[in-house]
Each structure stands twice: as structure tokens, then as C-alpha cells.
Scaffold this motif. Structure first.
Motif, PDB file in Angstrom:
ATOM      1  N   UNK A 112       0.754  -1.304   0.005  1.00 61.90           N
ATOM      2  CA  UNK A 112       0.207  -0.035   0.051  1.00 61.90           C
ATOM      3  C   UNK A 112       0.959   1.209   0.132  1.00 61.90           C
ATOM      4  N   UNK A 113       1.955   1.112   0.508  1.00 65.54           N
ATOM      5  CA  UNK A 113       2.890   2.247   0.659  1.00 65.54           C
ATOM      6  C   UNK A 113       3.715   2.542  -0.664  1.00 65.54           C
ATOM      7  N   UNK A 114       3.841   1.449  -1.317  1.00 62.08           N
ATOM      8  CA  UNK A 114       4.727   1.581  -2.533  1.00 62.08           C
ATOM      9  C   UNK A 114       4.271   2.185  -3.679  1.00 62.08           C
ATOM     10  N   UNK A 115       4.661   3.384  -3.967  1.00 63.48           N
ATOM     11  CA  UNK A 115       4.257   4.190  -5.240  1.00 63.48           C
ATOM     12  C   UNK A 115       4.863   3.879  -6.520  1.00 63.48           C
ATOM     13  N   UNK A 116       6.070   3.017  -6.377  1.00 60.38           N
ATOM     14  CA  UNK A 116       6.874   2.704  -7.443  1.00 60.38           C
ATOM     15  C   UNK A 116       6.069   1.623  -8.406  1.00 60.38           C
ATOM     16  N   UNK A 117       5.213   0.996  -7.638  1.00 58.93           N
ATOM     17  CA  UNK A 117       4.432  -0.111  -8.796  1.00 58.93           C
ATOM     18  C   UNK A 117       3.253   0.448  -9.562  1.00 58.93           C
ATOM     19  N   UNK A 118       3.027   1.815  -9.321  1.00 62.29           N
ATOM     20  CA  UNK A 118       1.632   2.296  -9.877  1.00 62.29           C
ATOM     21  C   UNK A 118       1.676   2.261 -11.540  1.00 62.29           C
ATOM     22  N   UNK A 119       2.843   2.451 -12.071  1.00 65.07           N
ATOM     23  CA  UNK A 119       2.829   2.355 -13.441  1.00 65.07           C
ATOM     24  C   UNK A 119       2.738   0.870 -14.020  1.00 65.07           C
ATOM     25  N   UNK A 120       3.414  -0.012 -13.445  1.00 65.58           N
ATOM     26  CA  UNK A 120       3.408  -1.394 -13.923  1.00 65.58           C
ATOM     27  C   UNK A 120       2.117  -2.417 -13.468  1.00 65.58           C
ATOM     28  N   UNK A 121       1.656  -1.997 -12.371  1.00 65.57           N
ATOM     29  CA  UNK A 121       0.640  -2.893 -11.730  1.00 65.57           C
ATOM     30  C   UNK A 121      -0.952  -2.263 -11.926  1.00 65.57           C
ATOM     31  N   UNK A 122      -0.853  -0.956 -11.860  1.00 63.85           N
ATOM     32  CA  UNK A 122      -1.969  -0.192 -12.066  1.00 63.85           C
ATOM     33  C   UNK A 122      -2.114   0.612 -13.056  1.00 63.85           C
ATOM     34  N   UNK A 123      -1.585   0.091 -14.411  1.00 67.45           N
ATOM     35  CA  UNK A 123      -1.316   0.697 -15.678  1.00 67.45           C
ATOM     36  C   UNK A 123      -2.809   1.515 -16.093  1.00 67.45           C
ATOM     37  N   UNK A 124      -2.540   2.832 -16.236  1.00 66.17           N
ATOM     38  CA  UNK A 124      -3.446   3.688 -16.916  1.00 66.17           C
ATOM     39  C   UNK A 124      -4.690   3.970 -16.018  1.00 66.17           C
ATOM     40  N   UNK A 125      -4.350   3.723 -14.662  1.00 66.01           N
ATOM     41  CA  UNK A 125      -5.170   3.948 -13.494  1.00 66.01           C
ATOM     42  C   UNK A 125      -4.494   5.022 -12.385  1.00 66.01           C
ATOM     43  N   UNK A 126      -3.544   4.466 -11.741  1.00 67.32           N
ATOM     44  CA  UNK A 126      -2.635   5.211 -10.944  1.00 67.32           C
ATOM     45  C   UNK A 126      -1.532   5.401 -11.613  1.00 67.32           C
ATOM     46  N   UNK A 127      -1.047   5.086 -12.420  1.00 67.30           N
ATOM     47  CA  UNK A 127       0.479   5.156 -13.044  1.00 67.30           C
ATOM     48  C   UNK A 127       0.372   4.963 -14.567  1.00 67.30           C
ATOM     49  N   UNK A 128       1.293   5.160 -15.163  1.00 69.39           N
ATOM     50  CA  UNK A 128       1.493   5.041 -16.625  1.00 69.39           C
ATOM     51  C   UNK A 128       3.017   5.448 -16.982  1.00 69.39           C
ATOM     52  N   UNK A 129       3.490   4.629 -18.142  1.00 68.81           N
ATOM     53  CA  UNK A 129       4.758   4.889 -18.797  1.00 68.81           C
ATOM     54  C   UNK A 129       4.644   6.156 -19.578  1.00 68.81           C
ATOM     55  N   UNK A 130       5.625   7.131 -19.683  1.00 69.20           N
ATOM     56  CA  UNK A 130       6.779   6.819 -19.076  1.00 69.20           C
ATOM     57  C   UNK A 130       7.076   7.735 -17.660  1.00 69.20           C
ATOM     58  N   UNK A 131       6.195   8.085 -16.893  1.00 65.89           N
ATOM     59  CA  UNK A 131       5.957   8.414 -15.587  1.00 65.89           C
ATOM     60  C   UNK A 131       6.300   7.541 -14.653  1.00 65.89           C
ATOM     61  N   UNK A 132       7.418   6.994 -14.406  1.00 65.27           N
ATOM     62  CA  UNK A 132       7.766   5.805 -13.758  1.00 65.27           C
ATOM     63  C   UNK A 132       8.628   6.278 -12.434  1.00 65.27           C
ATOM     64  N   UNK A 133       9.297   7.522 -12.538  1.00 65.22           N
ATOM     65  CA  UNK A 133      10.079   7.693 -11.389  1.00 65.22           C
ATOM     66  C   UNK A 133       9.233   8.447 -10.062  1.00 65.22           C
ATOM     67  N   UNK A 134       9.943   8.050  -8.989  1.00 65.73           N
ATOM     68  CA  UNK A 134       9.014   8.496  -7.662  1.00 65.73           C
ATOM     69  C   UNK A 134       9.847   9.655  -7.176  1.00 65.73           C
ATOM     70  N   UNK A 135       9.282  10.730  -7.301  1.00 66.58           N
ATOM     71  CA  UNK A 135       9.911  11.965  -6.819  1.00 66.58           C
ATOM     72  C   UNK A 135      10.247  11.961  -5.135  1.00 66.58           C
ATOM     73  N   UNK A 136      11.250  12.436  -4.675  1.00 69.58           N
ATOM     74  CA  UNK A 136      11.590  12.478  -3.440  1.00 69.58           C
ATOM     75  C   UNK A 136      10.430  12.888  -2.603  1.00 69.58           C
ATOM     76  N   UNK A 137      10.525  12.118  -1.488  1.00 67.93           N
ATOM     77  CA  UNK A 137       9.502  12.533  -0.250  1.00 67.93           C
ATOM     78  C   UNK A 137      10.029  12.299   1.013  1.00 67.93           C
ATOM     79  N   UNK A 138       9.305  12.641   1.940  1.00 64.53           N
ATOM     80  CA  UNK A 138       9.931  12.348   3.530  1.00 64.53           C
ATOM     81  C   UNK A 138       9.064  11.384   4.387  1.00 64.53           C
ATOM     82  N   UNK A 139       9.944  10.452   4.867  1.00 62.30           N
ATOM     83  CA  UNK A 139       9.421   9.497   5.686  1.00 62.30           C
ATOM     84  C   UNK A 139       9.813   9.518   7.079  1.00 62.30           C
ATOM     85  N   UNK A 140       9.103   9.214   8.137  1.00 61.91           N
ATOM     86  CA  UNK A 140       9.485   9.571   9.608  1.00 61.91           C
ATOM     87  C   UNK A 140       8.653   8.674  10.511  1.00 61.91           C
ATOM     88  N   UNK A 141       9.298   8.327  11.789  1.00 65.43           N
ATOM     89  CA  UNK A 141       8.620   7.882  12.780  1.00 65.43           C
ATOM     90  C   UNK A 141       8.218   8.759  13.694  1.00 65.43           C
TER      91      UNK A 141
END
Length: 288
Positions: A112-141
Motif C-alpha cells: 500500500x505504501x509503495x508508489x513505484x509499482x503504480x505504472x506497472x501494476x495499475x497501468x493507466x489508472x494510478x500510473x503509466x509510462x513514461x512517468x515511472x520515477x518516484x519523486x523524493x518525499x519524506x518518511x519519519x517515525x
């Protein structure tokens, strides 16, 4: 056999949709333990363990929240996650139905946390090529609330919501308030000053078997209930194929067991948090 993992036992778990309870007894499993739930003669929800000899154990704690029936096999140290959006009367509440998966519930959270799979698993819904790069973001506890957060997440989606048919970069925030609950907040396309909220409640039945239900609190007065369900269920069933085929089946917490990338920042924080808690159920460390 019920797990001895006290960290897992001392938590709340959604096990059913509250509106579907009747006087008929329904049997299921939670953390390796057989349990059953029903409406008692007085009309109140009742959940209890089923002992090895077939007798009933004492009644388990029960709460109804977010359209679900919650219970615990231990002594929870904190309450069920608070979802502020659930208190806003103009939101659409959409429970999306339960899906059973042969996977660790912790793997489901990480997917659920993984954005990188969007273009490949949810093609044309949550992601699509060539937009495959995950821009930097912040994670913290966040130590003050004991939760994992990923903020400033952006990703290009060809369909930014069930209500839309155009693509754009969406702004996302992820929240993990307990090991088997994960949430997504996204900017609402029809009301950019508000956030849609999606929670995924997971019932860990066995270490490698779970049920999960997404529930949504949306600022959307135009979509049909059917279209909202269809949108979310298509995505979830696509995810099911991925998580059921991950190996190892259970989530490794050992350093370098799996090689992360920059896009896995939220997963790294989640695994570190789980290890600090000492949770074993659903991990390669073993929960029994």
C-alpha cells in the motif's frame, strides 16, 4: 495455534463489516486463533475465542467504528486509530468489501505504501509510462504519536480519482497508525483545500493469510456508489496478485534482507518501526 507475540495480541483488529452482523454465528481466525462473532440475544455484538476442545472462551473486547467490528485478543495499549475525516458529515463513506489474500498482512501494508509499482501494476489508472520515477518525499517515525508517516509524496496518475478522466500529479500522504492499519490521504480533485481519506484495515488470520477491507471517506457527491466500489476494487485485486507472489511470503526485518531503493523510504521507516516494537507475527522471525 494462537500466537505468543504479545505486541500483535495487544492491538485492535477489524474482523467484519458491522452492518452485516446477524444472530447467525460466523467463524473466522485472528492471529492463529479461532474466533466467532454474532449479535447476542440483546442485539449487541459478541466476539469470543473457540478453545481447542470446542468450548467457548470468555467474550473478547468489542468496538464498532468506521463501519467495522473491532476486537482484540490481548490488552490494547491505545485506542483504535482516530480518523478525523470520519466525523465530517458531508463525506461519502464507502466500505469496499473484504478480500482474502495468501500473504502476510505486513506485506499488504508495505505494498500500500509503495508508489513505484503504480505504472506497472495499475497501468493507466494510478500510473503509466513514461512517468515511472518516484519523486523524493519524506518518511519519519513520529514518536509523539507512535506512527509512521510519509509526506510530500507526489506521483503522476492518468486518473486522479474515480470522478476524473484526466491525468495530473497528485499529492499524497501516507500514515501507518498501527502495524496492520495503513491510511492514504490525497488532495480531493473537486475540493483542493480538503483531503480524501482511505483506510485499509487488515485482519491477520495466519502469518501468511489475511483479510483486508479498504474504507473511504470522500468529498464526492456525484459518483455512484457502484463506480466508487469498482474503482477501488479493481486496484485492490490488482495488488492482490502482487502480494501473493512476493517471496518470502513473510516480511523480512533483518537489515539487507531485501535491497531498498530511494523510492522505498516509507518501507524502510515502517520496517524499522516494526522492529523497534518487537513484532514477530507475519515476519520471517516467526510469530509463534
Amino acid at each position: 495455534m494462537k500466537t505468543t507475540d504479545q505486541v500483535a495480541l495487544d492491538d485492535w483488529y477489524a474482523i467484519a463489516t458491522a452492518s452485516e452482523l446477524t444472530s447467525r454465528t460466523v467463524r473466522t481466525r485472528l492471529l492463529g486463533q479461532d474466533i466467532e462473532y454474532m449479535l447476542s440475544e440483546g442485539g449487541s455484538p459478541l466476539v469470543r475465542e473457540i478453545l481447542d476442545d470446542g468450548r467457548h472462551g470468555p467474550a473478547l473486547p468489542v468496538k464498532e467504528r468506521y463501519g467495522c467490528l473491532f476486537t482484540s485478543l490481548g490488552t490494547p495499549r491505545k485506542d483504535i486509530v482516530h480518523i478525523e475525516e470520519a466525523e465530517e458529515e458531508d463525506r461519502r463513506f464507502v466500505p469496499c468489501g473484504w478480500v482474502t489474500m495468501r500473504a502476510s498482512g505486513l506485506r499488504v501494508v508495505e505494498n500500500f505504501l509503495d508508489m513505484a509499482h503504480f505504472p506497472f501494476v495499475h497501468t493507466d489508472i494510478l500510473g503509466s509510462e513514461p512517468h515511472t520515477e518516484v519523486p523524493g518525499y519524506q518518511s519519519e517515525i513520529r514518536r509523539d504519536v507512535d506512527e509512521v508517516w510519509a509526506t510530500n509524496c507526489t506521483f503522476f496518475q492518468p486518473r486522479i480519482a474515480a470522478t476524473e478522466d484526466k491525468g495530473d500529479f497528485v499529492h499524497l500522504t501516507y500514515r501507518v497508525p498501527s502495524p496492520f492499519v495503513v491510511m492514504l490521504y490525497r488532495v480531493c480533485p473537486t475540493s483542493p483545500n480538503r483531503l480524501d481519506a482511505i483506510a485499509l484495515f487488515i485482519q491477520p488470520m495466519e502469518e501468511g493469510l489475511c483479510r483486508a477491507q479498504p474504507v473511504m471517506y470522500l468529498v464526492d457527491q456525484t459518483s455512484t456508489h457502484k463506480s466508487l466500489l469498482n474503482f477501488e476494487q479493481v486496484i485492490f485485486l490488482q495488488d492482490r496478485i502482487i502480494v501473493e507472489n512476493q517471496r518470502p511470503l513473510l516480511l523480512p526485518l533483518e537489515p539487507r534482507a531485501e535491497i531498498p531503493t530511494r523510492a522505498d523510504s516509507s518501507s524502510i521507516a515502517y520496517r524499522r518501526w516494526l522492529k523497534e516494537k518487537g513484532i514477530r507475527f507475519g515476519t520471517t522471525a516467526g510469530g509463534y
